[in-house]
Write a protein that holds these residues in place. Structure first.
Motif, PDB file in Angstrom:
ATOM      1  N   GLU A 287     158.442  29.780  54.155  1.00 43.53           N
ATOM      2  CA  GLU A 287     157.823  30.333  55.353  1.00 43.53           C
ATOM      3  C   GLU A 287     156.572  29.527  55.697  1.00 43.53           C
ATOM      4  O   GLU A 287     155.855  29.061  54.805  1.00 43.53           O
ATOM      5  CB  GLU A 287     157.426  31.790  55.116  1.00 43.53           C
ATOM      6  N   PRO A 288     156.292  29.343  56.997  1.00 46.18           N
ATOM      7  CA  PRO A 288     155.104  28.579  57.414  1.00 46.18           C
ATOM      8  C   PRO A 288     153.810  29.109  56.800  1.00 46.18           C
ATOM      9  O   PRO A 288     152.913  28.327  56.463  1.00 46.18           O
ATOM     10  CB  PRO A 288     155.107  28.744  58.935  1.00 46.18           C
ATOM     11  N   GLU A 289     153.711  30.424  56.641  1.00 51.85           N
ATOM     12  CA  GLU A 289     152.502  31.009  56.060  1.00 51.85           C
ATOM     13  C   GLU A 289     152.309  30.549  54.619  1.00 51.85           C
ATOM     14  O   GLU A 289     151.173  30.310  54.176  1.00 51.85           O
ATOM     15  CB  GLU A 289     152.575  32.538  56.103  1.00 51.85           C
ATOM     16  N   PHE A 290     153.419  30.400  53.881  1.00 59.17           N
ATOM     17  CA  PHE A 290     153.320  29.928  52.501  1.00 59.17           C
ATOM     18  C   PHE A 290     152.994  28.438  52.469  1.00 59.17           C
ATOM     19  O   PHE A 290     152.152  27.999  51.675  1.00 59.17           O
ATOM     20  CB  PHE A 290     154.631  30.197  51.751  1.00 59.17           C
ATOM     21  N   VAL A 291     153.644  27.666  53.324  1.00 56.68           N
ATOM     22  CA  VAL A 291     153.400  26.221  53.370  1.00 56.68           C
ATOM     23  C   VAL A 291     151.929  25.932  53.644  1.00 56.68           C
ATOM     24  O   VAL A 291     151.351  24.989  53.100  1.00 56.68           O
ATOM     25  CB  VAL A 291     154.289  25.561  54.446  1.00 56.68           C
ATOM     26  N   ALA A 292     151.295  26.767  54.477  1.00 56.97           N
ATOM     27  CA  ALA A 292     149.884  26.562  54.813  1.00 56.97           C
ATOM     28  C   ALA A 292     148.973  26.717  53.604  1.00 56.97           C
ATOM     29  O   ALA A 292     147.837  26.237  53.616  1.00 56.97           O
ATOM     30  CB  ALA A 292     149.474  27.547  55.906  1.00 56.97           C
ATOM     31  N   LYS A 293     149.465  27.362  52.555  1.00 57.77           N
ATOM     32  CA  LYS A 293     148.656  27.584  51.355  1.00 57.77           C
ATOM     33  C   LYS A 293     148.821  26.471  50.324  1.00 57.77           C
ATOM     34  O   LYS A 293     148.126  26.462  49.305  1.00 57.77           O
ATOM     35  CB  LYS A 293     149.037  28.917  50.703  1.00 57.77           C
ATOM     36  N   ILE A 294     149.751  25.527  50.557  1.00 59.38           N
ATOM     37  CA  ILE A 294     150.054  24.501  49.561  1.00 59.38           C
ATOM     38  C   ILE A 294     148.971  23.427  49.529  1.00 59.38           C
ATOM     39  O   ILE A 294     148.554  22.899  50.560  1.00 59.38           O
ATOM     40  CB  ILE A 294     151.423  23.866  49.845  1.00 59.38           C
ATOM     41  N   LYS A 295     148.545  23.098  48.341  1.00 62.02           N
ATOM     42  CA  LYS A 295     147.552  22.036  48.118  1.00 62.02           C
ATOM     43  C   LYS A 295     148.223  20.747  47.643  1.00 62.02           C
ATOM     44  O   LYS A 295     147.850  19.650  48.046  1.00 62.02           O
ATOM     45  CB  LYS A 295     146.530  22.503  47.087  1.00 62.02           C
ATOM     46  N   MET A 296     149.220  20.889  46.774  1.00 68.66           N
ATOM     47  CA  MET A 296     149.920  19.728  46.215  1.00 68.66           C
ATOM     48  C   MET A 296     151.355  20.129  45.915  1.00 68.66           C
ATOM     49  O   MET A 296     151.628  21.288  45.589  1.00 68.66           O
ATOM     50  CB  MET A 296     149.215  19.248  44.945  1.00 68.66           C
ATOM     51  N   ALA A 297     152.262  19.172  46.027  1.00 73.53           N
ATOM     52  CA  ALA A 297     153.674  19.442  45.745  1.00 73.53           C
ATOM     53  C   ALA A 297     154.322  18.209  45.145  1.00 73.53           C
ATOM     54  O   ALA A 297     153.911  17.078  45.412  1.00 73.53           O
ATOM     55  CB  ALA A 297     154.409  19.859  47.017  1.00 73.53           C
ATOM     56  N   CYS A 298     155.341  18.447  44.328  1.00 73.57           N
ATOM     57  CA  CYS A 298     156.083  17.349  43.705  1.00 73.57           C
ATOM     58  C   CYS A 298     157.568  17.693  43.688  1.00 73.57           C
ATOM     59  O   CYS A 298     157.962  18.742  43.168  1.00 73.57           O
ATOM     60  CB  CYS A 298     155.588  17.114  42.282  1.00 73.57           C
ATOM     61  N   VAL A 299     158.400  16.843  44.279  1.00 74.07           N
ATOM     62  CA  VAL A 299     159.858  17.000  44.265  1.00 74.07           C
ATOM     63  C   VAL A 299     160.429  16.015  43.261  1.00 74.07           C
ATOM     64  O   VAL A 299     160.106  14.824  43.303  1.00 74.07           O
ATOM     65  CB  VAL A 299     160.459  16.751  45.664  1.00 74.07           C
ATOM     66  N   PHE A 300     161.290  16.493  42.356  1.00 70.79           N
ATOM     67  CA  PHE A 300     161.813  15.623  41.301  1.00 70.79           C
ATOM     68  C   PHE A 300     163.228  16.060  40.938  1.00 70.79           C
ATOM     69  O   PHE A 300     163.847  16.855  41.639  1.00 70.79           O
ATOM     70  CB  PHE A 300     160.874  15.655  40.083  1.00 70.79           C
ATOM     71  N   GLY A 301     163.756  15.524  39.849  1.00 71.88           N
ATOM     72  CA  GLY A 301     165.108  15.856  39.408  1.00 71.88           C
ATOM     73  C   GLY A 301     166.121  14.810  39.833  1.00 71.88           C
ATOM     74  O   GLY A 301     165.929  14.101  40.828  1.00 71.88           O
ATOM     75  N   ASN A 302     167.216  14.708  39.094  1.00 68.38           N
ATOM     76  CA  ASN A 302     168.222  13.678  39.364  1.00 68.38           C
ATOM     77  C   ASN A 302     168.861  13.801  40.735  1.00 68.38           C
ATOM     78  O   ASN A 302     169.440  12.841  41.252  1.00 68.38           O
ATOM     79  CB  ASN A 302     169.306  13.711  38.286  1.00 68.38           C
ATOM     80  N   LEU A 303     168.797  14.985  41.333  1.00 68.16           N
ATOM     81  CA  LEU A 303     169.339  15.188  42.679  1.00 68.16           C
ATOM     82  C   LEU A 303     168.245  15.555  43.673  1.00 68.16           C
ATOM     83  O   LEU A 303     168.542  15.931  44.808  1.00 68.16           O
ATOM     84  CB  LEU A 303     170.421  16.280  42.653  1.00 68.16           C
ATOM     85  N   GLY A 304     167.009  15.469  43.256  1.00 64.28           N
ATOM     86  CA  GLY A 304     165.907  15.837  44.141  1.00 64.28           C
ATOM     87  C   GLY A 304     165.908  17.316  44.469  1.00 64.28           C
ATOM     88  O   GLY A 304     165.465  17.713  45.552  1.00 64.28           O
ATOM     89  N   ASN A 305     166.372  18.142  43.545  1.00 65.34           N
ATOM     90  CA  ASN A 305     166.486  19.570  43.832  1.00 65.34           C
ATOM     91  C   ASN A 305     165.641  20.437  42.911  1.00 65.34           C
ATOM     92  O   ASN A 305     165.996  21.565  42.592  1.00 65.34           O
ATOM     93  CB  ASN A 305     167.946  20.018  43.793  1.00 65.34           C
ATOM     94  N   GLU A 306     164.510  19.903  42.469  1.00 62.71           N
ATOM     95  CA  GLU A 306     163.523  20.684  41.746  1.00 62.71           C
ATOM     96  C   GLU A 306     162.148  20.368  42.314  1.00 62.71           C
ATOM     97  O   GLU A 306     161.899  19.246  42.771  1.00 62.71           O
ATOM     98  CB  GLU A 306     163.558  20.366  40.249  1.00 62.71           C
ATOM     99  N   ALA A 307     161.266  21.345  42.321  1.00 62.86           N
ATOM    100  CA  ALA A 307     159.945  21.121  42.902  1.00 62.86           C
ATOM    101  C   ALA A 307     158.891  21.979  42.223  1.00 62.86           C
ATOM    102  O   ALA A 307     159.167  23.091  41.761  1.00 62.86           O
ATOM    103  CB  ALA A 307     159.964  21.423  44.399  1.00 62.86           C
ATOM    104  N   LEU A 308     157.690  21.434  42.175  1.00 63.83           N
ATOM    105  CA  LEU A 308     156.514  22.147  41.686  1.00 63.83           C
ATOM    106  C   LEU A 308     155.484  22.190  42.807  1.00 63.83           C
ATOM    107  O   LEU A 308     155.333  21.223  43.560  1.00 63.83           O
ATOM    108  CB  LEU A 308     155.933  21.448  40.459  1.00 63.83           C
ATOM    109  N   ILE A 309     154.780  23.300  42.900  1.00 62.35           N
ATOM    110  CA  ILE A 309     153.820  23.511  43.986  1.00 62.35           C
ATOM    111  C   ILE A 309     152.518  24.028  43.402  1.00 62.35           C
ATOM    112  O   ILE A 309     152.515  24.915  42.541  1.00 62.35           O
ATOM    113  CB  ILE A 309     154.367  24.540  45.006  1.00 62.35           C
ATOM    114  N   VAL A 310     151.404  23.478  43.857  1.00 61.19           N
ATOM    115  CA  VAL A 310     150.083  23.995  43.522  1.00 61.19           C
ATOM    116  C   VAL A 310     149.457  24.505  44.814  1.00 61.19           C
ATOM    117  O   VAL A 310     149.399  23.778  45.809  1.00 61.19           O
ATOM    118  CB  VAL A 310     149.187  22.915  42.883  1.00 61.19           C
ATOM    119  N   THR A 311     149.003  25.747  44.818  1.00 56.49           N
ATOM    120  CA  THR A 311     148.416  26.327  46.028  1.00 56.49           C
ATOM    121  C   THR A 311     146.897  26.147  46.035  1.00 56.49           C
ATOM    122  O   THR A 311     146.288  25.789  45.018  1.00 56.49           O
ATOM    123  CB  THR A 311     148.747  27.819  46.138  1.00 56.49           C
TER     124      THR A 311
END
Length: 530
Positions: free
Chosen positions: A13-37
């Motif tokens: 949701e846009p409201e959640f995205v607005a709270k993101i400070k840092m993000a990392c997408v990884f994994g052999n298929l690019g289907n895992e992610a970590l988020i720091v708010t």
């Protein structure tokens, strides 16, 4: 950059995205992610292979879930391997690891998988980690005093210990680096690179494709200096699967290693076991990017132009190609295989409003407008300059012979207020929010004003919004506005749902002539044959 360019974030949701400070997408298929708010929460989502999300289980999730062990720890950065295993370091220099550990890549003294982030200590106790890097199954950490520590898989010497046995705990990479201060590190799949504060480059590990830049293809168990770069000062390195990029303090870019996809940018697909100057025709380079999970390279120039080359969504591009992107991250989101991040995205704080936001707020703002459009005795406040820029109809209207001083108000009689206001709002926002019934009138307006893109949008709204209840009315309105294609579309929908539509209120309100014409046309199509 827009985080929605990464598929894994498309449901946020846009409201959640607005709270993101840092993000990392990884994994052999690019289907895992970590988020720091921004409030120091750490969350994870994705398929969770090997427990790499740090949630304490192997369950996948489409929605972000808290990584409790990292919340409130002030995470400063991440790195990942292809197991996958994950490293995270804090602002205070503490290091946490979790995920796959079959090759001791977590540095916890064992080879057991760890599903929860755990603090790495041993020789790193008391050290301040300022950068981390991962290869396929090995890990590096750089401390604030310029020391490099390594652990994990070591079959090719990528740990730099002088031996080929796996290393389960972090140990300092010594040999020639013991007397040198390093400023940055990078990992290929099974190789390691470090840069010293004097701009020297050292490599160790697998060298079968020449990715160490030593002029040969011999694996190295200890760091070796890239002698061909003597005389230049390297400030940054990036490693792909089996190739290396090095950026100098004067903006020159060198590349070496595997080149089967053109990832060196030399215009050929020939490997290079020593540094080659590349991209010299694009101007001064200020940043470079690559990831050990892909064969793609990217660079940004001093003029903020972004270039890419290598394996770009399955195509081999052997020379730098200019892109319309404004960020190196966009290259990896749109063209890397898999679509993983070369480093975490630091989401910028929006200090001021974006142009799109300002335009949206300016619509129908009487305090800034210089033109009022009256429709059905109701006013809409707009700006002549915006209308001229966005619409050919108004550009033609507001020619020099148009008496602006005497015409600060325009009267519109051909269209309803609701539809004309929606049209003007579209010019400010690129958005249309109308019912299918009103969208048909807007389609007529768009045709009259030669707004092709708006016509397509209206047709989409109508086609996606037609129902048994409104089909008869849309059909009649399409006939009224002589929208032939939509009339035919509505007619076919009518035939497919004839019994239900004939019983609807909309059909009973049709005029007699429209009903007769429909029955005649339906009969020709065989609708009444038994």
């Amino acid at each position: 950059m827009d985080l929605k360019n990464w598929t894994i974030f498309s449901l946020l949701e846009p409201e959640f995205v607005a709270k993101i400070k840092m993000a990392c997408v990884f994994g052999n298929l690019g289907n895992e992610a970590l988020i720091v708010t921004k409030d120091d929460e750490v969350l994870a989502l994705g398929s969770n292979a090997a427990g790499c999300l740090g949630l304490g289980n192997l369950n996948s999730t489409l929605v972000p879930l808290r990584v409790d062990a990292l919340c409130g720890k002030q995470i400063a950065g991440f790195a990942y391997g292809s197991g996958p295993h994950v490293l995270a370091y804090t602002e205070d220099g503490d290091l946490y690891t979790w995920g796959h550990n079959g090759y001791c890549e977590l540095g916890n003294g064992s080879s057991n998988q760890c599903w929860v982030p755990s603090l790495v200590q041993s020789m790193l106790t008391g050290k301040v980690v300022v950068e981390v890097a991962c290869g396929s199954h090995h890990s590096l950490a750089l401390t604030d005093d310029g020391e490099v520590y390594a652990w994990g898989q070591n079959n090719c010497g990528q740990v730099g210990s002088g031996m080929s046995a796996n290393q389960s705990l972090p140990r300092r990479v010594n040999s020639v680096l013991s007397a040198r201060r390093c400023i940055t590190i990078a990992c290929g799949q099974t190789s390691s690179i470090a840069v010293t504060d004097t701009g020297e480059v050292y490599g160790w590990g697998y060298n079968g494709n020449g990715q160490l830049g030593l002029g040969n293809n011999v694996n190295q168990l200890n760091p070796c200096r890239v002698g061909a770069l003597a005389g230049v000062v390297v400030t940054r390195v990036a490693c792909g699967y089996a190739h290396t990029l090095a950026l100098t303090d004067v903006g020159a870019l060198y590349a070496w290693g595997a080149n089967s996809y053109g990832q060196l940018g030399t215009g050929t697909k020939t490997n290079a076991n020593a540094p080659v100057l590349v991209a010299s025709n694009v101007g001064r380079v200020v940043d470079v990017a690559a990831t050990h999970l892909a064969h793609i390279s990217a660079a940004m120039t001093q003029s903020f132009r972004v270039y890419m080359w290598g394996q770009c969504r399955g195509q081999s591009v052997s020379s730098p190609v200019a892109t319309p992107f404004s960020s190196l991250h966009d290259v990896f989101a749109c063209f890397a295989s898999p679509s993983v991040m070369w480093q975490p995205v630091q989401v910028e704080q929006q200090v001021c409003e974006r142009v799109a936001d300002s335009m949206r707020q300016a619509f129908d703002d009487q305090s800034t407008s210089d033109l009022t459009i009256m429709v059905q005795d109701r006013s809409i406040h707009v700006h002549k300059a915006v209308l001229k820029i966005r619409c050919l109809h108004f550009r033609s209207m507001f020619q020099e012979h148009w008496q602006e001083d005497n015409q600060s108000v325009i009267q519109i009689d051909q269209f309803s207020h609701t539809v004309y206001r929606a049209f003007l709002q579209y010019l400010y926002t690129d958005e249309v929010n109308l019912s299918p019934e009103s969208a048909l009138e807007l389609l007529v307006l768009a045709s009259a004003y030669c707004e092709t893109q708006l016509k397509h949008r209206c047709e989409q709204i109508i086609r996606q919004g037609i129902t048994v209840e409104n089909a008869a009315m849309l059909y009649a309105t399409a006939i009224e506005y002589q929208a032939k294609e939509l009339e035919e579309f509505c007619f076919k929908f009518f035939l497919n749902h004839m019994t239900a539509i004939i019983q609807s209120e909309g059909f009973s309100s049709l005029d007699e002539q429209t009903v007769k014409d429909f029955i005649r046309k339906a009969a020709k199509c065989g609708a009444f044959k038994s």
